[in-house]
Scaffold this motif. Structure first.
Motif, PDB file in Angstrom:
ATOM      1  N   VAL A   1      -6.954   9.326   4.754  1.00  0.00           N
ATOM      2  CA  VAL A   1      -7.745   9.158   4.454  1.00  0.00           C
ATOM      3  C   VAL A   1      -8.797   8.251   5.182  1.00  0.00           C
ATOM      4  CG1 VAL A   1      -6.297   7.754   2.545  1.00  0.00           C
ATOM      5  CG2 VAL A   1      -6.101   6.948   4.720  1.00  0.00           C
ATOM      6  N   ASP A   2      -9.826   8.084   4.792  1.00  0.00           N
ATOM      7  CA  ASP A   2     -11.340   8.455   5.506  1.00  0.00           C
ATOM      8  C   ASP A   2     -11.207   6.595   6.594  1.00  0.00           C
ATOM      9  OD1 ASP A   2     -13.167   9.948   4.019  1.00  0.00           O
ATOM     10  OD2 ASP A   2     -13.647   8.978   2.537  1.00  0.00           O
ATOM     11  N   PRO A   3     -11.371   5.957   7.765  1.00  0.00           N
ATOM     12  CA  PRO A   3     -11.298   5.207   8.562  1.00  0.00           C
ATOM     13  C   PRO A   3     -12.320   4.396   8.034  1.00  0.00           C
ATOM     14  CG  PRO A   3     -12.876   6.715   9.234  1.00  0.00           C
ATOM     15  CD  PRO A   3     -12.017   7.391   8.530  1.00  0.00           C
ATOM     16  N   VAL A   4     -11.653   3.026   8.273  1.00  0.00           N
ATOM     17  CA  VAL A   4     -12.324   1.525   7.937  1.00  0.00           C
ATOM     18  C   VAL A   4     -12.508   0.576   8.822  1.00  0.00           C
ATOM     19  CG1 VAL A   4     -12.154  -0.193   5.945  1.00  0.00           C
ATOM     20  CG2 VAL A   4     -11.971   2.226   4.474  1.00  0.00           C
ATOM     21  N   PRO A   5     -13.506   0.654   9.817  1.00  0.00           N
ATOM     22  CA  PRO A   5     -13.099  -0.242  10.984  1.00  0.00           C
ATOM     23  C   PRO A   5     -12.541  -1.346  10.402  1.00  0.00           C
ATOM     24  CG  PRO A   5     -15.560   0.092   9.643  1.00  0.00           C
ATOM     25  CD  PRO A   5     -14.780   1.061   8.834  1.00  0.00           C
ATOM     26  N   PHE A   6     -12.163  -2.479  11.672  1.00  0.00           N
ATOM     27  CA  PHE A   6     -11.871  -3.958  10.674  1.00  0.00           C
ATOM     28  C   PHE A   6     -13.749  -4.558  10.936  1.00  0.00           C
ATOM     29  CE2 PHE A   6      -8.321  -1.978  12.801  1.00  0.00           C
ATOM     30  CZ  PHE A   6      -6.985  -3.327  12.417  1.00  0.00           C
ATOM     31  N   PRO A   7     -13.397  -5.726   9.695  1.00  0.00           N
ATOM     32  CA  PRO A   7     -14.151  -6.709   9.801  1.00  0.00           C
ATOM     33  C   PRO A   7     -15.014  -7.096  10.965  1.00  0.00           C
ATOM     34  CG  PRO A   7     -11.929  -7.580   9.322  1.00  0.00           C
ATOM     35  CD  PRO A   7     -12.223  -6.094   9.330  1.00  0.00           C
ATOM     36  N   SER A   8     -16.320  -7.183  10.575  1.00  0.00           N
ATOM     37  CA  SER A   8     -16.823  -8.171  11.539  1.00  0.00           C
ATOM     38  C   SER A   8     -17.006  -9.500  11.940  1.00  0.00           C
ATOM     39  CB  SER A   8     -18.277  -7.295  12.220  1.00  0.00           C
ATOM     40  OG  SER A   8     -19.100  -7.267  10.667  1.00  0.00           O
ATOM     41  N   ASN A   9     -17.636  -9.661  10.447  1.00  0.00           N
ATOM     42  CA  ASN A   9     -17.071 -10.878   9.717  1.00  0.00           C
ATOM     43  C   ASN A   9     -16.329 -10.957   8.575  1.00  0.00           C
ATOM     44  OD1 ASN A   9     -19.198  -9.823   7.685  1.00  0.00           O
ATOM     45  ND2 ASN A   9     -20.973 -10.769   8.510  1.00  0.00           N
ATOM     46  N   GLY A  10     -16.727 -12.563   7.952  1.00  0.00           N
ATOM     47  CA  GLY A  10     -15.488 -13.016   7.549  1.00  0.00           C
ATOM     48  C   GLY A  10     -16.098 -14.078   6.397  1.00  0.00           C
ATOM     49  N   ILE A  11     -16.560 -13.349   4.960  1.00  0.00           N
ATOM     50  CA  ILE A  11     -17.019 -14.329   4.006  1.00  0.00           C
ATOM     51  C   ILE A  11     -16.336 -14.967   2.713  1.00  0.00           C
ATOM     52  CG2 ILE A  11     -19.331 -14.349   2.540  1.00  0.00           C
ATOM     53  CD1 ILE A  11     -20.723 -12.461   4.692  1.00  0.00           C
ATOM     54  N   MET A  12     -16.710 -15.989   2.313  1.00  0.00           N
ATOM     55  CA  MET A  12     -15.468 -16.005   1.522  1.00  0.00           C
ATOM     56  C   MET A  12     -16.755 -16.893   0.436  1.00  0.00           C
ATOM     57  SD  MET A  12     -11.867 -17.978   1.242  1.00  0.00           S
ATOM     58  CE  MET A  12     -11.925 -18.975  -0.166  1.00  0.00           C
ATOM     59  N   GLU A  13     -16.641 -16.365  -0.427  1.00  0.00           N
ATOM     60  CA  GLU A  13     -16.984 -17.083  -1.607  1.00  0.00           C
ATOM     61  C   GLU A  13     -17.454 -18.361  -1.598  1.00  0.00           C
ATOM     62  OE1 GLU A  13     -17.692 -14.257  -4.979  1.00  0.00           O
ATOM     63  OE2 GLU A  13     -18.971 -13.204  -3.483  1.00  0.00           O
TER      64      GLU A  13
END
Length: 438
Positions: free
Chosen positions: A324-336
């Motif tokens: 599969v394609d790589p997906v980097p770990f999140p750089s921030n977390g935004i919760m609506e």
């Protein structure tokens, strides 16, 4: 030391890379200036300023990798550090998970640097301390706080043609207010890329008010309560949940995202449908570097959408293993969040607990994301829409997954630790025992 411009950084990195004789070479350059002030017992205790620069070279021969670091950038020093990394690579064992460097990537332009933050002066830091100490002293409260401001740059180059560069600034502030009779404590934290968004007096007043309100706390029985969690209370649990979006640990059956019998929970609904969680390096309130440490480009990524797991993070190695394609770990977390203010949520609560902050959080069961920890710095009993009185602190046992399935209300978002997290009202939050600590 001045922060290197893009052109200056490229010149240093090009020179270092020119010395490489390895199969592959990756070089990272980081530089930063930072200042701080610390105060306790209503007086400044320390203040300082530091300037650092570091160049890290990673050389590889086949799957054998060596890393060396230096902080001098003349030609002789650059050649020396490259040679040392190559020497270490030849001595190293094979790394079966080694991935060759990425080629050039396309990066977003994020607004992580603000000149006003880079210009913070010793006088400004002293004013921040005064904005805490003077009102605290006037209320018979003792302040202990820390302010750190920084400006820096990161740049990266490799033998596959990649070059990346980013400048950033940040200001971090925390203060604890304790009443002089020893019975009340309040706390607040603030962090921004742009110091113009920071109001030391406003933040300090919140901590003072919490300290005064929390004096002579009463004990109530542990159990399951409706709670209003301030963002500083929920971020510890949510931050641990963010780490569960790891495809490898899920595939290997080692995390909450693992499905019984094999596979992952990708595509499954795991929390309340009102929960939407994403990361976005371009968000103006919590911008981040446009690239990850290995050079992958960050972009907006949905992790939870209407309560459903939409993506898991794949390292480049694990992505290759899974095709599969790589997906980097999140750089921030935004919760609506929602529109409700903290005051609105209190008014709408018949019986519950307001929690300012959780700390000393430790894992109990990674398979269920169960954690334990303590409340502190302002815990209050709510009755009939009003704060009735302060209460003694609790130990809790809770999972962010259970918490997000027991949502009653999502409130307004607040920036905390580089993330955007809303106030939350949650039912059946589990407090297991009392703590006498203030």
């Amino acid at each position: 030391m001045a922060i290197y411009t893009k052109e200056e950084a490229k010149q240093i990195l090009d020179k270092a890379l020119s010395f490489s004789k390895a199969d592959t070479c990756e070089i990272n350059l980081n530089a930063s200036n930072s200042g701080n002030i610390r105060y306790a017992r209503n007086t400044v205790s320390t203040a300082g300023y530091q300037s650092n620069q570091t160049l890290v070279v990673q050389s590889s021969f086949g799957n054998k990798v060596g890393v060396a670091t230096i902080d001098e950038f003349d030609a002789a020093s650059l050649e020396k550090v490259v040679r040392r990394s190559e020497e270490l690579a030849r001595l190293s064992p094979e790394n079966p998970e080694f991935m060759p460097p990425l080629g050039q990537q396309e990066y977003l332009e994020t607004k992580t640097f603000h000149q006003s933050t880079a210009n913070v002066s010793p006088e400004y830091r002293a004013e921040v301390a005064a904005a805490s100490i003077e009102p605290a002293r006037a209320k018979d409260v003792t302040a202990a706080g820390f302010l750190n401001d920084s400006a820096g740059m990161s740049a990266m180059i490799n033998s596959a043609g990649l070059f990346a560069y980013n400048q950033s600034t940040n200001v971090d502030f925390t203060v604890t207010m304790r009443t002089n009779d020893g019975t009340g404590s309040g706390w607040v934290t603030r962090d921004f890329n742009n110091v113009d968004r920071f109001d030391a007096a406003e933040a300090s007043q919140i901590a003072i008010d919490k300290a005064l309100m929390s004096r002579e706390a009463k004990a109530i029985e542990p159990g399951k309560y409706t709670v209003i969690l301030e963002p500083a209370a929920s971020i510890g649990l949510l931050g641990n949940m963010f780490g569960a979006f790891n495809a490898r640990t899920a595939d290997e059956g080692r995390s909450f995202m693992s499905k019984e019998g094999g596979g992952t929970k990708l595509g499954e609904k795991i929390v309340d449908e009102r929960v939407n969680l994403y990361s976005d390096p371009m968000n103006p309130l919590v911008p981040t570097s446009p690239w990850a440490g290995d050079g992958q480009a960050y972009k907006r990524m949905n992790w939870l959408e209407n309560g459903v797991v939409k993506n898991l993070a794949y390292s480049r190695y694990w992505a290759k293993e899974k095709g599969v394609d790589p997906v980097p770990f999140p750089s921030n977390g935004i919760m609506e969040g929602g529109d409700a203010s903290l005051e609105d949520m209190i008014k709408d609560t018949k019986r519950g607990v307001l929690v300012t902050r959780l700390w000393y959080i430790r894992s109990v069961d990674p398979q269920t994301l169960l954690y334990t920890g303590l409340t502190r710095d302002g815990t209050f009993f709510i009755e009939n829409g009003k704060i009735k009185h302060p209460i003694k602190n609790f130990r809790f046992n809770e999972s962010p997954i259970i918490m997000l399935n027991n949502l009653e209300t999502l409130g307004q978002q607040v920036r905390i630790n580089g993330n955007l997290i809303p106030y939350m009202k949650v039912r059946d939050f589990t407090f297991t025992s009392l703590s006498d600590a203030v």
